[in-house]
Write an enzyme that holds these catalytic residues in place. Structure first.
Site, PDB file in Angstrom:
ATOM      1  CG  PHE A 111      -0.733   0.910   2.294  1.00  8.24           C
ATOM      2  CD1 PHE A 111      -1.326   2.167   2.317  1.00  8.24           C
ATOM      3  CD2 PHE A 111       0.132   0.558   3.305  1.00  8.24           C
ATOM      4  CE1 PHE A 111      -1.066   3.043   3.358  1.00  8.24           C
ATOM      5  CE2 PHE A 111       0.397   1.429   4.337  1.00  8.24           C
ATOM      6  CZ  PHE A 111      -0.207   2.677   4.371  1.00  8.24           C
ATOM      7  CE  LYS A 112       4.714   1.859   4.708  1.00  6.03           C
ATOM      8  NZ  LYS A 112       3.907   0.680   5.116  1.00  6.03           N
ATOM      9  CG  ASP A 113       3.808   0.525  -4.449  1.00  5.47           C
ATOM     10  OD1 ASP A 113       4.951   0.953  -4.229  1.00  5.47           O
ATOM     11  OD2 ASP A 113       3.567  -0.670  -4.690  1.00  5.47           O
ATOM     12  CG  LEU A 116       6.242   6.306  -0.935  1.00  2.00           C
ATOM     13  CD1 LEU A 116       6.947   5.095  -0.344  1.00  2.00           C
ATOM     14  CD2 LEU A 116       7.129   7.539  -0.853  1.00  2.00           C
TER      15      LEU A 116
END
Ligand code: PLP
Length: 497
Positions: A111-113, A116
C-alpha cells in the site's frame, strides 16, 4: 478556499500545502495538520461515476489548495498510470461478507505505493511553485520495504534523485534484490556495514549538517525526505476510502447515506488517519477499526487512554506493523486535544522522556469514532487459512490481522454494517508466511520461488510483475560503504568535492 497547515507543536507555524510537502516536518519538530478538514464539494453520487484519477482530483484539490488544477491533474496522471497493474488502481473484492480494498496493485505490491507514486510529483511541483531551482535529493534509510517503494516512486522523476541506505546484512534477500535491481538514472542504492539504526542516524546527521547542506545548495541540490509523516503521503491516502465508498454506492451494494465500517491494519497510524480524515470530510463511516498485531500498543491506548511504549518488541509475520511508536498518532492527539499545540507537546515530551502519556477524559470521549483490537500470530494464520478454505481468496498477513480484528469487532458489538477492510499487501510479498498458514507441512520444504508458483496456482492469480522482476532483473547497484562513509558516498554520487 485556501487551506493552511499548522504544526502540532506550536501556534506560530502556518504554511501552504506545498510548503508543508517540501518541509515534511515543521522546524519545531511537529507534524503539519490542516487548519480544518474540508467538506466534499461534489456529491458522493457524482463521485461514484468517476474513475480513480478523477476521484483523486476531487479529494486532493480540497487539501492542496495552492496547486492549480493543471498541476494537480498532472501529478495524478503521472502517478496512477500503467505502474498499476489494473485500471481500477484500488479494486474492491468481496469475500466472506466483507469488502477487501486491494491497495497493492502498484510497483512494489504494497500500500505504500498508493502515496509514494504521487509524492515525487507533488514534491517537485511544490519546489517549482516556491521558486526553488535546486534539484531535490531524497535521502532515505530503510529496513526494507519503504526504501523500495520510494525508489520506485522517484525513479526517473525529472528534477529529483533518490539515495537509499540499507544495512547490508540487515534486510531479507528478497528485499535486497528488489532494491539493487531498481532501474532509473536518478536512483542510488547503498548498502552500509552497520545496522538500520546506523543508517538512520547517518541520514539524520546529513539532514542536519549545515556545511553539507551549503555545499549541496552551491551545486544546485537540496535534501528532502519521503517520510511517512509528510502530508504529501497522507492526503493521497484519503482518496481510496472515498473511492471504495463510491464504488459500493455505484454498484448498488449500499444506498445513499448508508454508513460503512473501515478496518485498517495499523503500524504508524498513517493509513487509518487518512480514513479518519475521509470520515470528517463527510464520508458516511461508522467505526474506524484499528487493527494491531502482537505489538498492540494502539489497542492498549484505545482501551485505557494510556500510550505506553515501554514493552517488549515482538517480531511478527506482519513486519510492517511491528512498531512501538506510531508517529502519525500525534496528529490525532493534537486534534482531540482541541488543536492545542501546547498540550500535544507535553504528551510528546512525556513520550520521549518516560515512554508514555495518558490523555484526559475529555480527549478520550472524542475517540468514539475508533474501535481497537489485535490479532495474535495464531489468529492471523487461522484467518488466512479459513478464508482461503471457504472462499479461495488469499490475503497477506497484514490484511489477515485486520480480518481477525474485524471478526472480534462483530462478535463484540453485533454490528453488521457493510465493512471495507484495507488490504495492504499482496500475499505474494509474504508468500512464506501465507503458505505456512494454509498448510505448513505441505509447503515447508519448498523454496521461495516454488512457493510463489504454488500460491499463484492455488489462488488462481497471476504472479505479479514485481515478483517476476526479482527472479530475472539484473543487479544494477553494488555500492557498499562503511557507516562512517555515508556522507562521502553522497558527495561522490552527486559529484560534489
Ligand atoms: C506500512 C504498512 C502498514 C501500516 O500502515 P501505517 O500507515 O504505518 O499504519 C500495514 N501493512 C503494510 C503491508 C504496510 O506496508
Amino acid at each position: 478556499m485556501a487551506l493552511y497547515y499548522r504544526s502540532t507543536r506550536s501556534d506560530d507555524v502556518r504554511v501552504t500545502a506545498s510548503q508543508a510537502i517540501l518541509k515534511g516536518l515543521a522546524d519545531d519538530g511537529g507534524l503539519y495538520v490542516p487548519e480544518n478538514i474540508p467538506a466534499f464539494d461534489v456529491s458522493l453520487e457524482e463521485l461514484s461515476g468517476m474513475d480513480y484519477r478523477q476521484v483523486a482530483y476531487e479529494v486532493m484539490k480540497l487539501f492542496l489548495t495552492d496547486f492549480t488544477e493543471e498541476e494537480l491533474k498532472n501529478c495524478i496522471d503521472n502517478a496512477y498510470d500503467s505502474k498499476f497493474d489494473t485500471d481500477e488502481i484500488a479494486p474492491l473484492v468481496k469475500a466472506d461478507g466483507a469488502y477487501y480494498l486491494e491497495l497493492f496493485h502498484g510497483a512494489t505490491i504494497a500500500f505504500k505505493d498508493m502515496a509514494l507514486s504521487i509524492l515525487p510529483h507533488l514534491m517537485i511541483t511544490s519546489a517549482r511553485k516556491n521558486n526553488i531551482k535546486n534539484d531535490i535529493v531524497i535521502l532515505t534509510a530503510t529496513s526494507g520495504d519503504t526504501g523500495k517503494a520510494a525508489l520506485a516512486g522517484f525513479a526517473d522523476v525529472e528534477g529529483t534523485s533518490i539515495i537509499v541506505f540499507y544495512p547490508k546484512n540487515g534486510v531479507s534477500p528478497i528485499q535486497e534484490r528488489q532494491m539493487v535491481t531498481q532501474k532509473g538514472k536518478n536512483t542510488y542504492v547503498v548498502g552500509i556495514h552497520g545496522n538500520f539504526d546506523d543508517a538512520q542516524t547517518g541520514v539524520k546527521n546529513m539532514f542536519g549538517d549545515k556545511e553539507l547542506n551549503a555545499e549541496l545548495d552551491a551545486a544546485g541540490y537540496q535534501f528532502s525526505s519521503a517520510n511517512s509523516i509528510n502530508i504529501g503521503r497522507l492526503v493521497p491516502q484519503i482518496v481510496y476510502y472515498v473511492y471504495a465508498y463510491t464504488r459500493l454506492l455505484g454498484s448498488g451494494e449500499i444506498a445513499a447515506g448508508e454508513k460503512i465500517n473501515v478496518v485498517v491494519p495499523t503500524g504508524n497510524f498513517g493509513n487509518i488517519l487518512a480514513a479518519y480524515f475521509a470520515k470528517n470530510m463527510g464520508l458516511p463511516v461508522n467505526k474506524l477499526i484499528c487493527a494491531s498485531n502482537e505489538n498492540k500498543v494502539l489497542y492498549d491506548f484505545f482501551s485505557t487512554g494510556t500510550y505506553d511504549r515501554n514493552r517488549e518488541f515482538v517480531l511478527t509475520s506482519s513486519p510492517s506493523m511491528d512498531i512501538l511508536i506510531s508517529s502519525n498518532l500525534e496528529r490525532l492527539i493534537y486534534i482531540i486535544a482541541g488543536a492545542d499545540a501546547k498540550a500535544n507537546s507535553e504528551f510528546m515530551d512525556s513520550l520521549k522522556t518516560e515512554g508514555r502519556y495518558t490523555i484526559t477524559p475529555q480527549m478520550r470521549a472524542k475517540l468514539d469514532d475508533f474501535y481497537g483490537n489485535y490479532s495474535s500470530e495464531e489468529e492471523t494464520a487461522r484467518v488466512i487459512k479459513s478464508l482461503y478454505e471457504s472462499t479461495g481468496y488469499v490475503i497477506d498477513t497484514h490484511t489477515a490481522v485486520a480480518a481477525g480484528v474485524y471478526k472480534k469487532y462483530v462478535s463484540d458489538t453485533g454490528d453488521n454494517l457493510k465493512t471495507v477492510i484495507a488490504s495492504t499487501a499482496s500475499p505474494f510479498k509474504f508468500s512464506r508466511s501465507v503458505m505456512d498458514a494454509i498448510d505448513k507441512s505441505r509447503y515447508d520444504s519448498m523454496s521461495d520461488f516454488e512457493l510463489v508458483d504454488e500460491l499463484a496456482a492455488i489462488a488462481n492469480v497471476k504472479v505479479p510483475q514485481a515478483i517476476e522482476d526479482i527472479r530475472t532483473a539484473p543487479v544494477l547497484h553494488d555500492t557498499v560503504c562503511d557507516k562512517t562513509e555515508m556522507k562521502a558516498t553522497v558527495k561522490k554520487i552527486l559529484n560534489i568535492n
